[in-house]
Design an enzyme around this catalytic site. Structure first.
Site, PDB file in Angstrom:
ATOM      1  N   VAL A 140       0.749  -1.133   0.162  1.00  7.93           N
ATOM      2  CA  VAL A 140      -0.172   0.022  -0.201  1.00  7.93           C
ATOM      3  C   VAL A 140       1.029   1.376  -0.249  1.00  7.93           C
ATOM      4  O   VAL A 140       1.536   1.645   1.142  1.00  7.93           O
ATOM      5  CB  VAL A 140      -1.045  -0.251   1.717  1.00  7.93           C
ATOM      6  N   PRO A 141       0.973   1.751  -0.998  1.00  9.01           N
ATOM      7  CA  PRO A 141       2.204   2.231  -1.520  1.00  9.01           C
ATOM      8  C   PRO A 141       2.275   4.380  -0.880  1.00  9.01           C
ATOM      9  O   PRO A 141       2.076   5.047  -1.412  1.00  9.01           O
ATOM     10  CB  PRO A 141       2.481   2.571  -2.780  1.00  9.01           C
ATOM     11  N   CYS A 142       2.616   3.698   0.385  1.00  6.24           N
ATOM     12  CA  CYS A 142       2.240   5.172   1.229  1.00  6.24           C
ATOM     13  C   CYS A 142       3.217   6.045   1.333  1.00  6.24           C
ATOM     14  O   CYS A 142       3.424   7.199   1.212  1.00  6.24           O
ATOM     15  CB  CYS A 142       1.829   5.172   2.155  1.00  6.24           C
ATOM     16  N   HIS A 143       4.477   5.912   0.260  1.00 13.16           N
ATOM     17  CA  HIS A 143       6.074   6.195  -0.046  1.00 13.16           C
ATOM     18  C   HIS A 143       6.064   7.034  -1.990  1.00 13.16           C
ATOM     19  O   HIS A 143       6.837   7.579  -1.718  1.00 13.16           O
ATOM     20  CB  HIS A 143       6.957   5.208  -0.289  1.00 13.16           C
ATOM     21  N   ARG A 144       4.727   7.030  -2.099  1.00 15.04           N
ATOM     22  CA  ARG A 144       4.556   7.485  -3.176  1.00 15.04           C
ATOM     23  C   ARG A 144       3.896   9.134  -2.943  1.00 15.04           C
ATOM     24  O   ARG A 144       3.174  10.128  -3.882  1.00 15.04           O
ATOM     25  CB  ARG A 144       3.543   6.576  -4.385  1.00 15.04           C
TER      26      ARG A 144
END
Length: 184
Positions: A140-144
């Site tokens: 779940v790409p919170c880094h984006r």
């Protein structure tokens, strides 16, 4: 009739180029949490907060999940979408986490743009808090999610990991925020 909540999850350890990942899975093979071994205490706190007194027992994550994560780190960025996951959290948090998955690899959004995408333009801070509470790092790409000026902002796994992930995905970002004078 409601389902009986689980009393335990399995935890597996997977070496990656940015450290040892902890994969927490349920009996159905869904990823419940992904964090880093150097943040294991935080993972345990999040587990208690979201699931109560649940035990973590050593156990292998499903082979297809491990392979998908390995393939992602080897450059097949689309593999993250093949991983089945479930979360607890509030309905708002789950809405934010689902929206994070709509940000394609190689792209970024600001907290404000994500709030607009959710049709809640004034909820930037709430979106930021939900993003920070994401229990399934990378998948779940919170880094984006980055700052309004394209700069790196906080990341639970540390800014070095965030920088690595965004570079790996080919995303544009700036390391340092614009000064207030330049941003005005």
């Amino acid at each position: 009739m409601t389902a009986v909540p689980p009393d335990h999850f399995r935890v597996d350890r997977l070496k990656t180029p940015i450290g040892e990942a902890l994969l927490v899975t349920d009996a159905d093979g869904h990823l419940r949490m992904l964090d880093w071994s150097d943040f294991e205490a935080r993972l345990e706190r999040l587990l208690r907060r979201q699931y109560g007194a649940i035990k973590l027992v050593p156990g292998r994550a499903p082979a297809d999940m491990r392979r998908a994560i390995d393939d992602y780190f080897a450059g097949d960025l689309a593999q993250l979408r093949t991983i089945a996951w479930r979360t607890a959290g509030t309905p708002f948090q789950r809405k934010v986490w689902k929206a994070l998955c709509s940000i394609p690899a190689g792209k970024t959004l600001s907290y404000g743009a994500l709030a607009v995408k959710l049709d809640m333009p004034r909820a930037m801070r709430a979106v930021g808090l939900a993003n920070g509470a994401n229990p399934i790092s990378v998948v779940v790409p919170c880094h984006r999610v980055i700052g309004f000026d394209g700069s790196l902002t906080g990341y639970g796994g540390g800014l070095d990991r965030k920088r690595w992930l965004l570079t790996h995905e080919g995303a544009a970002f700036r390391d340092k925020p614009l000064s207030r004078a330049l941003a005005a």
